[in-house]
Design an enzyme around this catalytic site. Structure first.
Site, PDB file in Angstrom:
ATOM      1  N   GLU A 266     -99.296  -3.199  17.644  1.00 17.25           N
ATOM      2  CA  GLU A 266     -98.661  -2.424  18.712  1.00 17.25           C
ATOM      3  C   GLU A 266     -99.673  -1.486  19.327  1.00 17.25           C
ATOM      4  OE1 GLU A 266     -95.320  -0.043  17.781  1.00 17.25           O
ATOM      5  OE2 GLU A 266     -94.106  -1.668  16.968  1.00 17.25           O
ATOM      6  N   GLU A 321     -86.184  -0.063  26.835  1.00 13.57           N
ATOM      7  CA  GLU A 321     -84.984  -0.305  26.028  1.00 13.57           C
ATOM      8  C   GLU A 321     -84.128   0.963  25.976  1.00 13.57           C
ATOM      9  OE1 GLU A 321     -85.920  -2.751  22.341  1.00 13.57           O
ATOM     10  OE2 GLU A 321     -87.923  -2.248  23.076  1.00 13.57           O
ATOM     11  N   LYS A 324     -82.847   2.940  22.492  1.00 14.60           N
ATOM     12  CA  LYS A 324     -83.748   3.406  21.441  1.00 14.60           C
ATOM     13  C   LYS A 324     -83.573   4.899  21.221  1.00 14.60           C
ATOM     14  CE  LYS A 324     -87.522   2.007  20.325  1.00 14.60           C
ATOM     15  NZ  LYS A 324     -88.987   1.860  20.173  1.00 14.60           N
ATOM     16  N   GLU A 330     -89.711   6.980  24.105  1.00 16.81           N
ATOM     17  CA  GLU A 330     -89.337   5.795  23.334  1.00 16.81           C
ATOM     18  C   GLU A 330     -88.611   4.752  24.170  1.00 16.81           C
ATOM     19  OE1 GLU A 330     -89.841   4.743  20.098  1.00 16.81           O
ATOM     20  OE2 GLU A 330     -91.357   6.309  20.189  1.00 16.81           O
TER      21      GLU A 330
END
Length: 424
Positions: A266, A321, A324, A330
């Site tokens: 990541e 997203e 999250k 985030e």
């Protein structure tokens, strides 16, 4: 002087050389689904192709996604969440999981790796830490029983918090309190030829100390960089320095770990954040991800300490997203919005149509992480197991028929050279 026929054959040889497929570093993308507004998995393939991705990491083993990637050519990494670790210490349960979530989709869906747990060693949860290595052994044993261990490797993902210090790279070592848990995992990597996965975020380093960390240095922009006083290696970006810090830590543990390759499971940059999240802007995300992807598309990714090993990186992440937890950042790491439009221009050409139906000339970025883990979680890599070769092939050939075509070209060159030698 060579005869005309020899000159003609030589011209053919040069032309054949130019026809070799172009080799680029592999681009991976993390595909998370912690959202209630994402397109179905079958619609994400054009988006992945538009940013040049060849590898995808899932944060689970979602059946819909695994079916969607059937026949797509993408190399998939699937993940086993932390909540399943204790169960996987049971060989029967591990085998049942592998059969249901991996073997059932082969060979049409190209699953090449299983990531067991995420950032477990730095989770401060003793039960999870105790279950991690047995779970990895359980999954690997299930692969052996199914005859899949030669084509699918098992690993786990770590945060950079496994290091005691990360600057300068040459002064780095693993945290002493983690060595008893980490060493068996490293031995497992050596034995199986699997890589160690790290989640590396220069964004966090800049956010914590923006007055002393050069923004250009973390965004792959032109800068003076720094020279490590211990190794004399020069670094012009923080990500490579972070990777080499882990390589130094591996070397410090023992010479047997020098063959363990590193995969950046990541890395990314948020396009939006809370007021205190310094640097979380759309422009910075565009520069970080755009510069990184262009680097991966244009040249081999090799760090100073391992110039013989090509580094594979998984960008975090495909989508923003909305479900999250945590700070605003985030939910804003994604390259694309849920409707398939780029969050910002990456400055790279695309050849695909987005899910919304519009054709674009650039890709994008924002926040995403699938699975049940938080912010900097993930991991996956798609590389053949390495046992004796310290310089594994982490490259992908961009043309169809890649490796077969390469062999054909080599044989053709050999044939031409033999004819030329006879004619001269």
């Amino acid at each position: 002087m060579a005869s005309p026929s020899s000159q003609f054959l030589f011209s053919l040889l040069c032309l054949a050389l130019l026809s070799l497929p172009h080799i680029v570093s592999s681009i991976g993308i993390n595909y998370g689904q912690v959202a209630n507004n994402l397109p179905p998995p079958k619609n994400v393939i054009p988006l992945l192709k538009s940013v040049g991705a060849t590898k995808v990491k899932l944060y689970d083993a979602d059946p819909q996604a695994l079916r969607a990637f059937s026949g797509s050519g993408f190399e998939l990494t699937v993940a086993l969440g932390n909540e399943y670790l204790a169960q996987m210490t049971d060989p029967n349960k591990a085998q049942a999981w592998v059969k249901e979530n991996v073997q059932a989709y082969l060979p049409n869906t190209k699953i090449v790796a299983i990531v067991v747990g995420n950032e477990v060693l730095t989770s401060n949860q003793s039960a999870l830490t105790a279950a991690l290595f047995p779970a990895m052994q359980g999954i690997h044993g299930a692969l052996v029983d199914c005859g899949l261990n030669k084509q699918i490797f098992v690993t786990t993902a770590h945060s950079l918090a496994i290091l005691d210090v990360s600057y300068p790279p040459s002064a780095t070592s693993f945290r002493r309190d983690l060595l008893s848990s980490l060493t068996p995992i490293l031995d497992f990597h050596v034995k199986t030829g699997s890589p160690i996965l790290i989640n590396a975020y220069p964004f966090f380093a800049y956010e914590e100390n923006p007055k002393h960390v050069s923004l250009d240095f973390v965004l792959f922009q032109p800068n003076q960089g720094f020279t490590d006083p211990g190794s004399n290696f020069h670094y012009d970006n923080m990500l490579f320095a972070q990777v080499d810090a882990v390589y130094h830590a591996l070397d410090a543990v023992g010479i047997s770990y020098k063959k363990v390759p590193i995969v950046v499971s990541e890395t990314g940059w948020p396009s939006n954040g809370d007021p205190q999240e310094v640097g979380a802007t759309c422009d910075n995300a565009r520069k970080y991800n755009g510069n990184l992807i262009k680097m991966m598309m244009s040249k081999k990714m090799r760090t100073p300490i391992r110039p013989e090993c090509d580094l594979t990186i998984f960008v975090f992440a495909l989508f923003n997203e909305n479900m999250k937890p945590g700070p605003t950042s985030e939910r804003n790491y994604g390259l694309f919005k849920p409707d398939g439009t780029p969050v910002y221009s990456l400055g790279i050409k695309t050849s695909s149509t987005h899910t919304s139906g519009s054709s674009n000339s650039t890709g994008g970025s924002g926040s995403s992480s699938g699975g049940n883990t938080g912010g900097s979680s993930g991991g996956g890599g798609i590389y053949p197991p390495v046992t004796d070769n310290p310089s594994p092939d982490y490259m992908s050939i961009s043309s169809a028929g890649g490796k077969g075509r390469f062999v054909e070209c080599v044989l053709f060159f050999f044939f031409l050279l033999c004819i030329i030698k006879l004619r001269l």
